[in-house]
Design an enzyme around this catalytic site. Structure first.
Site, PDB file in Angstrom:
ATOM      1  N   HIS A   1       0.837  -1.199   0.000  1.00  0.00           N
ATOM      2  CA  HIS A   1       0.000   0.000   0.000  1.00  0.00           C
ATOM      3  C   HIS A   1       0.875   1.254   0.000  1.00  0.00           C
ATOM      4  O   HIS A   1       0.622   2.199  -0.750  1.00  0.00           O
ATOM      5  CB  HIS A   1      -0.907   0.003   1.234  1.00  0.00           C
ATOM      6  CG  HIS A   1      -1.954  -1.064   1.210  1.00  0.00           C
ATOM      7  ND1 HIS A   1      -3.309  -0.799   1.273  1.00  0.00           N
ATOM      8  CD2 HIS A   1      -1.850  -2.414   1.137  1.00  0.00           C
ATOM      9  CE1 HIS A   1      -3.989  -1.936   1.241  1.00  0.00           C
ATOM     10  NE2 HIS A   1      -3.122  -2.926   1.161  1.00  0.00           N
TER      11      HIS A   1
ATOM     12  N   ASP B   1      -6.956   4.716   2.515  1.00  0.00           N
ATOM     13  CA  ASP B   1      -7.639   3.470   2.163  1.00  0.00           C
ATOM     14  C   ASP B   1      -8.385   2.862   3.354  1.00  0.00           C
ATOM     15  O   ASP B   1      -9.600   2.818   3.374  1.00  0.00           O
ATOM     16  CB  ASP B   1      -6.698   2.461   1.486  1.00  0.00           C
ATOM     17  CG  ASP B   1      -5.353   2.308   2.162  1.00  0.00           C
ATOM     18  OD1 ASP B   1      -5.174   2.801   3.292  1.00  0.00           O
ATOM     19  OD2 ASP B   1      -4.454   1.682   1.570  1.00  0.00           O
TER      20      ASP B   1
ATOM     21  N   GLY C   1      -8.044 -13.772  -0.653  1.00  0.00           N
ATOM     22  CA  GLY C   1      -8.774 -12.541  -0.927  1.00  0.00           C
ATOM     23  C   GLY C   1      -8.855 -12.096  -2.362  1.00  0.00           C
ATOM     24  O   GLY C   1      -9.251 -12.846  -3.265  1.00  0.00           O
TER      25      GLY C   1
END
Length: 457
Positions: A18, A115, A374
């Protein structure tokens, strides 16, 4: 075009994927003269410094990560902890809210990108600051997995629900989850991710309370999914394009460069699963045995499997002796971007993290897709079925792959004469040329900035 310069703050989740994704976008903005304040955990700052191409415009704001019971002392990012500890790190990040709020009040940037810090819109909006939820996963994964537009607190999707796309999802999509994947994800959203908040509620709040949702993608790759998100969440969608990272200023370590230079062009299998993907021991062994079966040279960057202290202790019996002339299994961090660009690397076996896929699409090595958790499942379907730029490893109904399925997938993409090999090479080459066109990326970043300025009016 309006040449007014923007002041932007960035506060990504404390995970290297990220942080680097937000930072690459920061460089693109700074290249156009915009000022960036980049919040980063104090000790992690040095890892990002090498990417800062505009030191006069990008300012790091060090953040002290509060200690939370359950976190190891000094832990700052997800790379420092085991996966089950992530909720504690999220709690620590939430505890930085007063620090972030004080900074925003004093410095008044026009935008803040975020985020997982779902509270940022409620902090920023009273100060007149616009918030942009910058998704580090694909729009396809966001649309498939974040389904509800009502309250998220008590929703749990069944395996059957998740095996089919949500209503309104692009009908031409080839995306579906298998039973074992749906089983893994069915209860994940309800698990606590930070103090007194579930993962799903955190993400849903972020997506519905921001001023705009942004993705590192382009219409040519994910157009229908972006349109679905815009209709679903009723928020403007900003597309940054491929955000191809600039070539690192550092050079490939001499050890790896020498090793790769001794191999034939396009012959090496490179495998990297990132800092958070840890395989079960039996799957770790099958992966390596699959590499052995190909008779090709290989370089694998892997974490030791679950319950094993070191890479050496986890190697299959006799593996090192049989493959030491042509294979390396390395337990530490490697310079993935530089390795993917080396002419000897012909195949990239990836866990399908979104950042890794972006880096691989702009290089020539062929893709073997091996998702494990995921959003990676959705990313693999987009790449393997929609875009047909790679081959996914076959798994059994229990989600387990074998050494034979590893070999089969690698051989299918490495064989230049096979039907599958030809198709993925042609498609990969087409997208690579498109994504690397400077005017292509520039038009997306310029359009992104123009839309940001429109939000201020």
């Amino acid at each position: 075009m309006d040449d007014k310069k923007l002041h932007i703050a960035m506060y990504p989740w404390f995970a290297m994927g990220h942080l680097t994704s937000f930072f690459h976008l920061s460089n693109k903005f700074a290249e156009r003269g915009h000022t960036i304040f980049f919040f980063v955990p104090s000790k992690t700052l040095q890892k990002l410094e090498q990417f800062n191409l505009h030191r006069d415009l990008i300012t790091f704001i060090p953040i002290t990560v509060p200690h939370v019971e359950g976190l190891p002392p000094g832990a700052e990012t997800t790379a420092d902890i085991a996966y089950p500890m992530q909720p504690y790190l999220m709690t620590a990040m939430d505890m930085t809210q007063p620090t972030i709020e004080a900074f925003l009040k004093e410095n008044k940037p026009q935008f803040v990108f975020f985020d997982f810090t779902h509270w940022l819109p409620s902090v920023a909006h009273p100060l007149g600051i616009k918030t942009i939820h910058y998704c580090t996963i694909s729009s396809a994964a966001t649309g498939y997995l974040i389904r509800e537009t009502g309250t998220f607190k008590n929703i749990q999707y069944t395996e059957a629900d998740l095996m089919e796309p949500p209503p309104g999802f692009p009908p031409s999509s080839m995306i579906k989850l298998y039973a074992d994947e749906a089983r893994q994800l069915s209860g994940a959203g309800l698990k606590e991710y930070g103090k007194n908040i579930s993962f799903s509620e955190r993400v849903f709040t972020s997506l519905t309370e921001c001023d705009a949702i942004a993705f590192k993608t382009c219409r040519e790759l994910e157009g229908p999914y972006c349109e679905y998100i815009e209709n679903h969440f009723k928020r403007p969608i900003l597309l940054a394009g491929p955000v191809v990272p600039e070539k690192p200023t550092s050079k490939l370590d001499e050890k790896w460069e020498k090793w790769l230079d001794a191999c034939k062009p396009n012959s090496v299998i490179f495998c990297s699963f990132g800092s958070e993907c840890i395989l079960r021991r039996d799957q770790f062994e099958e992966l390596l045995l699959g590499f052995e079966l190909t008779d090709l040279p290989f370089l694998a960057a892997l974490r030791p499997p679950v319950g094993v202290e070191s890479i050496e202790a986890a190697l299959p019996e006799g593996f090192n002796e049989r493959t030491q002339e042509r294979g390396v299994v390395h337990g530490g961090w490697m310079q993935q971007q530089l390795l993917l660009a080396h002419p000897s690397v012909g195949c990239f076996v990836t866990h399908c993290g979104y950042g890794s896929l972006s880096e691989s699409l702009v290089n020539k090595c062929q893709l073997v897709l091996l998702p494990s958790v995921g959003d990676q499942f959705i990313n693999a379907r987009v790449m393997g079925r929609d875009l047909k730029v790679g081959v996914e490893v076959e798994k059994g109904e229990d989600g387990v792959f074998t050494k034979h399925s590893i070999r089969k997938a690698i051989q299918s993409v490495m064989d230049v004469d096979s039907e599958v090999g030809k198709e993925v090479r042609e498609n990969h080459s087409k997208f690579r040329e498109l994504l690397l066109r400077r005017d292509f990326e520039d038009s997306y970043i310029d359009g992104f900035v123009k839309k940001m300025k429109g939000l201020l009016q």
